[in-house]
Design a protein around this motif. Sequence first.
Motif, PDB file in Angstrom:
ATOM      1  N   UNK A  68      -4.979  16.324  -2.831  1.00 57.38           N
ATOM      2  CA  UNK A  68      -3.673  15.686  -2.690  1.00 57.38           C
ATOM      3  C   UNK A  68      -2.995  15.437  -4.034  1.00 57.38           C
ATOM      4  N   UNK A  69      -3.780  15.467  -5.123  1.00 59.36           N
ATOM      5  CA  UNK A  69      -3.214  15.207  -6.446  1.00 59.36           C
ATOM      6  C   UNK A  69      -3.118  16.489  -7.268  1.00 59.36           C
ATOM      7  N   UNK A  70      -4.270  17.040  -7.672  1.00 61.20           N
ATOM      8  CA  UNK A  70      -4.252  18.238  -8.512  1.00 61.20           C
ATOM      9  C   UNK A  70      -3.659  19.435  -7.779  1.00 61.20           C
ATOM     10  N   UNK A 168      -7.086   1.169  -0.133  1.00 62.79           N
ATOM     11  CA  UNK A 168      -6.281   2.354  -0.365  1.00 62.79           C
ATOM     12  C   UNK A 168      -5.670   2.395  -1.764  1.00 62.79           C
ATOM     13  N   UNK A 169      -5.305   1.227  -2.302  1.00 66.27           N
ATOM     14  CA  UNK A 169      -4.798   1.217  -3.668  1.00 66.27           C
ATOM     15  C   UNK A 169      -5.894   1.658  -4.634  1.00 66.27           C
ATOM     16  N   UNK A 170      -7.107   1.200  -4.388  1.00 62.53           N
ATOM     17  CA  UNK A 170      -8.231   1.615  -5.226  1.00 62.53           C
ATOM     18  C   UNK A 170      -8.477   3.113  -5.098  1.00 62.53           C
ATOM     19  N   UNK A 171      -8.331   3.649  -3.893  1.00 67.00           N
ATOM     20  CA  UNK A 171      -8.508   5.082  -3.688  1.00 67.00           C
ATOM     21  C   UNK A 171      -7.498   5.883  -4.491  1.00 67.00           C
ATOM     22  N   UNK A 172      -6.243   5.460  -4.461  1.00 68.92           N
ATOM     23  CA  UNK A 172      -5.199   6.179  -5.187  1.00 68.92           C
ATOM     24  C   UNK A 172      -5.438   6.080  -6.696  1.00 68.92           C
ATOM     25  N   UNK A 173      -5.773   4.888  -7.171  1.00 70.76           N
ATOM     26  CA  UNK A 173      -5.992   4.687  -8.612  1.00 70.76           C
ATOM     27  C   UNK A 173      -7.184   5.501  -9.095  1.00 70.76           C
ATOM     28  N   UNK A 222       3.769   5.177  -3.532  1.00 73.16           N
ATOM     29  CA  UNK A 222       3.936   6.109  -2.424  1.00 73.16           C
ATOM     30  C   UNK A 222       2.629   6.476  -1.751  1.00 73.16           C
ATOM     31  N   UNK A 223       1.667   6.954  -2.533  1.00 69.74           N
ATOM     32  CA  UNK A 223       0.411   7.402  -1.929  1.00 69.74           C
ATOM     33  C   UNK A 223      -0.470   6.246  -1.508  1.00 69.74           C
ATOM     34  N   UNK A 224      -0.329   5.097  -2.164  1.00 73.63           N
ATOM     35  CA  UNK A 224      -1.058   3.927  -1.701  1.00 73.63           C
ATOM     36  C   UNK A 224      -0.647   3.539  -0.290  1.00 73.63           C
ATOM     37  N   UNK A 225       0.665   3.501  -0.046  1.00 80.70           N
ATOM     38  CA  UNK A 225       1.154   3.159   1.289  1.00 80.70           C
ATOM     39  C   UNK A 225       0.855   4.264   2.297  1.00 80.70           C
TER      40      UNK A 225
END
Length: 293
Positions: A68-70, A168-173, A222-225
């Motif tokens: 989802x990122x790279x 989820x915030x931890x997942x995104x970070x 965005x991705x956290x939510x």
Amino acid sequence: MSPKDLLLALVVIVAWGLNFVVIKVGLHGVPPMLLGGLRFTLAALPAVFLIRRPALPWRWLLAYGLTISLGQFAFLFSAMYVGMPAGLASLVLQAQAFFTLLMAVLFLGERFRLANMVGLLIAGGGLLLIGLHGEGRMTLAGFLLTLCAAGMWGLGNIVTKRIGKVDMLALVVWGSLIPPIPFFMLSYWLEGPEQIMGALEHLSLSSMFAIIYLAFVATLLGYGLWSRLLSRYPASQVAPFSLLVPLVGITSAAVLADEHLTVIQIMGTTLVMAGLIVNVFGGWLFKRLGTLT
């Protein structure tokens, strides 16, 4: 979906819709792989020192960060770098909804509902209508690269769903900690040290703004939510909300980047909205019609 979560989905739509014009601004001074590396470095640091790592194995963090990122943004930034207009990029990328639904059926055992099928067919017709009337500015390379980005986003959605309920915030970070090194390696290989140093030495205020927006608004917010919504609802219910992103993307591109809408594009965006309404409320409507017959 609760009213609170519906509002959060709308926040994501606006943040991601404006994201495409911001990417264009960033790419004016920074090449795509370097832009990706800077974006996720800023998203990860110093936040990883302030937020505890989510309680899941590293292999899932790697899967999340690499898809989802790279994967998504390596393809998307490259597509826009080779001439994909911001508004049309926001449109074509929403093919991720189709990839997500298909992968959810294949890998998660989710089932298509009649409302999902009808809604996506209507919305897909709108996407096709807009895509075929891009005023000749949508290159084949840009189109194909954006479709690859949509596929990686869809795969990342499935990874998020498999991860389940975590912070989820931890997942995104912590997921943002994965892409920088591959991005910088790709930048060194594809863009070269001279272009990298030139971009860093002449980093403009607009490029700095773009990097900050991409890191904090598009990524962390965005991705956290988005990840939170995917952890609480079926992928088939969440993914179609992204079909509203082109409405914001095309409008902001028209206002801020002088990418003008045509009558055909306006018709297409109307179909996209209609498809989303059918997807969200179609099940209830079909049930009501069934009780009346």
